[in-house]
Motif scaffolding. Structure first.
Motif, PDB file in Angstrom:
ATOM      1  N   PRO A 116      66.823 -38.279  35.698  1.00  0.00           N
ATOM      2  CA  PRO A 116      67.799 -39.372  35.721  1.00  0.00           C
ATOM      3  C   PRO A 116      69.109 -38.974  35.023  1.00  0.00           C
ATOM      4  CG  PRO A 116      65.663 -40.164  35.001  1.00  0.00           C
ATOM      5  CD  PRO A 116      65.573 -38.672  35.061  1.00  0.00           C
ATOM      6  N   ASP A 117      70.201 -39.493  35.541  1.00  0.00           N
ATOM      7  CA  ASP A 117      71.513 -39.205  34.952  1.00  0.00           C
ATOM      8  C   ASP A 117      71.556 -39.531  33.471  1.00  0.00           C
ATOM      9  OD1 ASP A 117      72.522 -38.278  37.353  1.00  0.00           O
ATOM     10  OD2 ASP A 117      73.379 -40.223  37.926  1.00  0.00           O
ATOM     11  N   SER A 118      70.829 -40.567  33.069  1.00  0.00           N
ATOM     12  CA  SER A 118      70.841 -40.984  31.661  1.00  0.00           C
ATOM     13  C   SER A 118      70.227 -39.933  30.734  1.00  0.00           C
ATOM     14  CB  SER A 118      70.092 -42.313  31.500  1.00  0.00           C
ATOM     15  OG  SER A 118      68.743 -42.163  31.907  1.00  0.00           O
ATOM     16  N   LEU A 119      69.445 -39.002  31.277  1.00  0.00           N
ATOM     17  CA  LEU A 119      68.805 -37.964  30.472  1.00  0.00           C
ATOM     18  C   LEU A 119      69.478 -36.595  30.618  1.00  0.00           C
ATOM     19  CD1 LEU A 119      65.086 -38.859  31.231  1.00  0.00           C
ATOM     20  CD2 LEU A 119      66.387 -39.426  29.185  1.00  0.00           C
ATOM     21  N   LYS A 120      70.332 -36.444  31.614  1.00  0.00           N
ATOM     22  CA  LYS A 120      70.921 -35.134  31.910  1.00  0.00           C
ATOM     23  C   LYS A 120      71.804 -34.602  30.787  1.00  0.00           C
ATOM     24  CE  LYS A 120      70.929 -35.239  36.905  1.00  0.00           C
ATOM     25  NZ  LYS A 120      71.731 -35.333  38.125  1.00  0.00           N
ATOM     26  N   ALA A 121      72.630 -35.443  30.212  1.00  0.00           N
ATOM     27  CA  ALA A 121      73.591 -34.972  29.206  1.00  0.00           C
ATOM     28  C   ALA A 121      72.887 -34.333  28.016  1.00  0.00           C
ATOM     29  CB  ALA A 121      74.495 -36.105  28.751  1.00  0.00           C
ATOM     30  N   ASN A 122      71.880 -35.007  27.484  1.00  0.00           N
ATOM     31  CA  ASN A 122      71.150 -34.448  26.348  1.00  0.00           C
ATOM     32  C   ASN A 122      70.380 -33.195  26.743  1.00  0.00           C
ATOM     33  OD1 ASN A 122      72.053 -36.309  24.496  1.00  0.00           O
ATOM     34  ND2 ASN A 122      70.262 -37.625  24.693  1.00  0.00           N
ATOM     35  N   TYR A 123      69.849 -33.177  27.958  1.00  0.00           N
ATOM     36  CA  TYR A 123      69.117 -32.007  28.424  1.00  0.00           C
ATOM     37  C   TYR A 123      70.053 -30.796  28.539  1.00  0.00           C
ATOM     38  CZ  TYR A 123      65.956 -28.991  30.870  1.00  0.00           C
ATOM     39  OH  TYR A 123      65.169 -27.912  31.208  1.00  0.00           O
ATOM     40  N   VAL A 124      71.211 -31.004  29.144  1.00  0.00           N
ATOM     41  CA  VAL A 124      72.177 -29.911  29.294  1.00  0.00           C
ATOM     42  C   VAL A 124      72.688 -29.465  27.928  1.00  0.00           C
ATOM     43  CG1 VAL A 124      74.462 -29.314  30.216  1.00  0.00           C
ATOM     44  CG2 VAL A 124      72.812 -30.537  31.646  1.00  0.00           C
ATOM     45  N   LYS A 125      72.831 -30.391  26.997  1.00  0.00           N
ATOM     46  CA  LYS A 125      73.264 -30.032  25.644  1.00  0.00           C
ATOM     47  C   LYS A 125      72.265 -29.070  25.004  1.00  0.00           C
ATOM     48  CE  LYS A 125      74.789 -33.364  23.074  1.00  0.00           C
ATOM     49  NZ  LYS A 125      74.832 -34.531  22.169  1.00  0.00           N
ATOM     50  N   GLU A 126      70.959 -29.314  25.253  1.00  0.00           N
ATOM     51  CA  GLU A 126      69.926 -28.477  24.648  1.00  0.00           C
ATOM     52  C   GLU A 126      69.742 -27.148  25.381  1.00  0.00           C
ATOM     53  OE1 GLU A 126      65.252 -28.682  23.334  1.00  0.00           O
ATOM     54  OE2 GLU A 126      66.480 -30.471  23.294  1.00  0.00           O
ATOM     55  N   TYR A 127      69.753 -27.159  26.722  1.00  0.00           N
ATOM     56  CA  TYR A 127      69.443 -25.964  27.499  1.00  0.00           C
ATOM     57  C   TYR A 127      70.647 -25.329  28.176  1.00  0.00           C
ATOM     58  CZ  TYR A 127      64.489 -26.794  26.866  1.00  0.00           C
ATOM     59  OH  TYR A 127      63.248 -26.958  26.318  1.00  0.00           O
ATOM     60  N   GLY A 128      71.766 -26.010  28.184  1.00  0.00           N
ATOM     61  CA  GLY A 128      72.942 -25.456  28.847  1.00  0.00           C
ATOM     62  C   GLY A 128      72.707 -25.324  30.339  1.00  0.00           C
ATOM     63  N   ASN A 129      73.198 -24.243  30.921  1.00  0.00           N
ATOM     64  CA  ASN A 129      73.060 -24.007  32.361  1.00  0.00           C
ATOM     65  C   ASN A 129      71.977 -22.986  32.676  1.00  0.00           C
ATOM     66  OD1 ASN A 129      75.081 -25.824  33.193  1.00  0.00           O
ATOM     67  ND2 ASN A 129      76.643 -24.361  32.556  1.00  0.00           N
ATOM     68  N   LEU A 130      71.002 -22.838  31.792  1.00  0.00           N
ATOM     69  CA  LEU A 130      69.910 -21.896  32.040  1.00  0.00           C
ATOM     70  C   LEU A 130      69.138 -22.306  33.287  1.00  0.00           C
ATOM     71  CD1 LEU A 130      68.441 -21.415  28.449  1.00  0.00           C
ATOM     72  CD2 LEU A 130      69.848 -19.812  29.749  1.00  0.00           C
ATOM     73  N   ARG A 131      68.772 -21.323  34.081  1.00  0.00           N
ATOM     74  CA  ARG A 131      67.959 -21.560  35.282  1.00  0.00           C
ATOM     75  C   ARG A 131      66.525 -21.163  34.974  1.00  0.00           C
ATOM     76  NH1 ARG A 131      71.065 -24.946  37.447  1.00  0.00           N
ATOM     77  NH2 ARG A 131      72.909 -24.193  38.469  1.00  0.00           N
ATOM     78  N   GLY A 132      65.579 -22.014  35.353  1.00  0.00           N
ATOM     79  CA  GLY A 132      64.176 -21.710  35.116  1.00  0.00           C
ATOM     80  C   GLY A 132      63.319 -22.951  35.163  1.00  0.00           C
ATOM     81  N   VAL A 133      62.135 -22.831  34.584  1.00  0.00           N
ATOM     82  CA  VAL A 133      61.178 -23.930  34.501  1.00  0.00           C
ATOM     83  C   VAL A 133      60.855 -24.102  33.023  1.00  0.00           C
ATOM     84  CG1 VAL A 133      58.900 -24.744  35.198  1.00  0.00           C
ATOM     85  CG2 VAL A 133      60.265 -23.387  36.781  1.00  0.00           C
ATOM     86  N   PHE A 134      61.077 -25.305  32.498  1.00  0.00           N
ATOM     87  CA  PHE A 134      60.990 -25.560  31.075  1.00  0.00           C
ATOM     88  C   PHE A 134      60.073 -26.740  30.769  1.00  0.00           C
ATOM     89  CE2 PHE A 134      65.127 -23.805  32.097  1.00  0.00           C
ATOM     90  CZ  PHE A 134      65.202 -22.727  31.219  1.00  0.00           C
ATOM     91  N   GLU A 135      59.609 -26.779  29.528  1.00  0.00           N
ATOM     92  CA  GLU A 135      58.858 -27.933  29.052  1.00  0.00           C
ATOM     93  C   GLU A 135      59.831 -29.103  28.902  1.00  0.00           C
ATOM     94  OE1 GLU A 135      55.960 -29.216  25.344  1.00  0.00           O
ATOM     95  OE2 GLU A 135      56.991 -27.290  25.273  1.00  0.00           O
ATOM     96  N   PRO A 136      59.434 -30.300  29.290  1.00  0.00           N
ATOM     97  CA  PRO A 136      60.307 -31.457  29.088  1.00  0.00           C
ATOM     98  C   PRO A 136      60.565 -31.703  27.606  1.00  0.00           C
ATOM     99  CG  PRO A 136      58.511 -31.997  30.591  1.00  0.00           C
ATOM    100  CD  PRO A 136      58.201 -30.654  29.991  1.00  0.00           C
ATOM    101  N   THR A 137      61.753 -32.179  27.293  1.00  0.00           N
ATOM    102  CA  THR A 137      62.074 -32.561  25.917  1.00  0.00           C
ATOM    103  C   THR A 137      61.287 -33.819  25.558  1.00  0.00           C
ATOM    104  OG1 THR A 137      63.900 -33.973  26.620  1.00  0.00           O
ATOM    105  CG2 THR A 137      64.437 -31.646  26.145  1.00  0.00           C
ATOM    106  N   GLN A 138      61.257 -34.152  24.274  1.00  0.00           N
ATOM    107  CA  GLN A 138      60.557 -35.363  23.837  1.00  0.00           C
ATOM    108  C   GLN A 138      61.167 -36.602  24.501  1.00  0.00           C
ATOM    109  OE1 GLN A 138      57.675 -35.479  22.176  1.00  0.00           O
ATOM    110  NE2 GLN A 138      57.780 -33.256  22.289  1.00  0.00           N
ATOM    111  N   GLU A 139      62.476 -36.612  24.656  1.00  0.00           N
ATOM    112  CA  GLU A 139      63.153 -37.738  25.309  1.00  0.00           C
ATOM    113  C   GLU A 139      62.700 -37.876  26.761  1.00  0.00           C
ATOM    114  OE1 GLU A 139      67.710 -39.342  25.719  1.00  0.00           O
ATOM    115  OE2 GLU A 139      67.401 -37.181  25.966  1.00  0.00           O
ATOM    116  N   ILE A 140      62.569 -36.759  27.460  1.00  0.00           N
ATOM    117  CA  ILE A 140      62.129 -36.793  28.856  1.00  0.00           C
ATOM    118  C   ILE A 140      60.660 -37.212  28.935  1.00  0.00           C
ATOM    119  CG2 ILE A 140      61.703 -35.381  30.905  1.00  0.00           C
ATOM    120  CD1 ILE A 140      64.279 -33.819  30.148  1.00  0.00           C
ATOM    121  N   LYS A 141      59.830 -36.697  28.039  1.00  0.00           N
ATOM    122  CA  LYS A 141      58.415 -37.106  28.023  1.00  0.00           C
ATOM    123  C   LYS A 141      58.287 -38.605  27.803  1.00  0.00           C
ATOM    124  CE  LYS A 141      56.560 -32.717  26.355  1.00  0.00           C
ATOM    125  NZ  LYS A 141      55.856 -32.042  25.240  1.00  0.00           N
TER     126      LYS A 141
END
Length: 114
Positions: free
Chosen positions: A80-105
């Motif tokens: 969701p757009d509401s979670l993207k900003a914090n996610y990008v702040k933490e991971y930047g533009n890295l490409r891959g498969v990652f564990e969800p953040t606590q906020e996403i969980k």
């Protein structure tokens, strides 16, 4: 079309990261029997867990069922757009498969009705 709520009865391993899943299911014997996730004993052992896939244009949340033979995607939903900003702040533009953040969980659990 499926929703996350359709999978609310599954036993989700909220602490299983993609890296740990590979160790458990593809590199048998490479983990400690006393660890949170003990080694897999047979192809009948499986886990359900979430990942954030950033290989595409926009991050996607995927629910995966994995055993030693394969990984099956059960559902994928856009982050969701509401979670993207914090996610990008933490991971930047890295490409891959990652564990969800606590906020996403927390969001996933809410969507599943937990």
């Amino acid at each position: 079309m499926s929703s996350l709520k359709d999978f609310s009865q599954l036993n989700i391993d909220w602490n299983l990261s993609p890296e740990h899943a590979v160790t458990m299911y593809l590199e048998w014997g490479n983990n400690d029997w006393h660890a949170e996730h003990p080694p897999v004993r047979s192809k009948d052992d499986f886990a359900h867990y979430f990942v954030v896939d950033t290989w595409g244009e926009s991050p996607i949340i995927r629910l995966v069922r994995r055993n030693s033979e394969n990984a099956v995607e059960l559902i994928s939903v856009p982050l969701p757009d509401s979670l993207k900003a914090n996610y990008v702040k933490e991971y930047g533009n890295l490409r891959g498969v990652f564990e969800p953040t606590q906020e996403i969980k927390a969001w996933i659990k809410s969507e599943m009705g937990h």
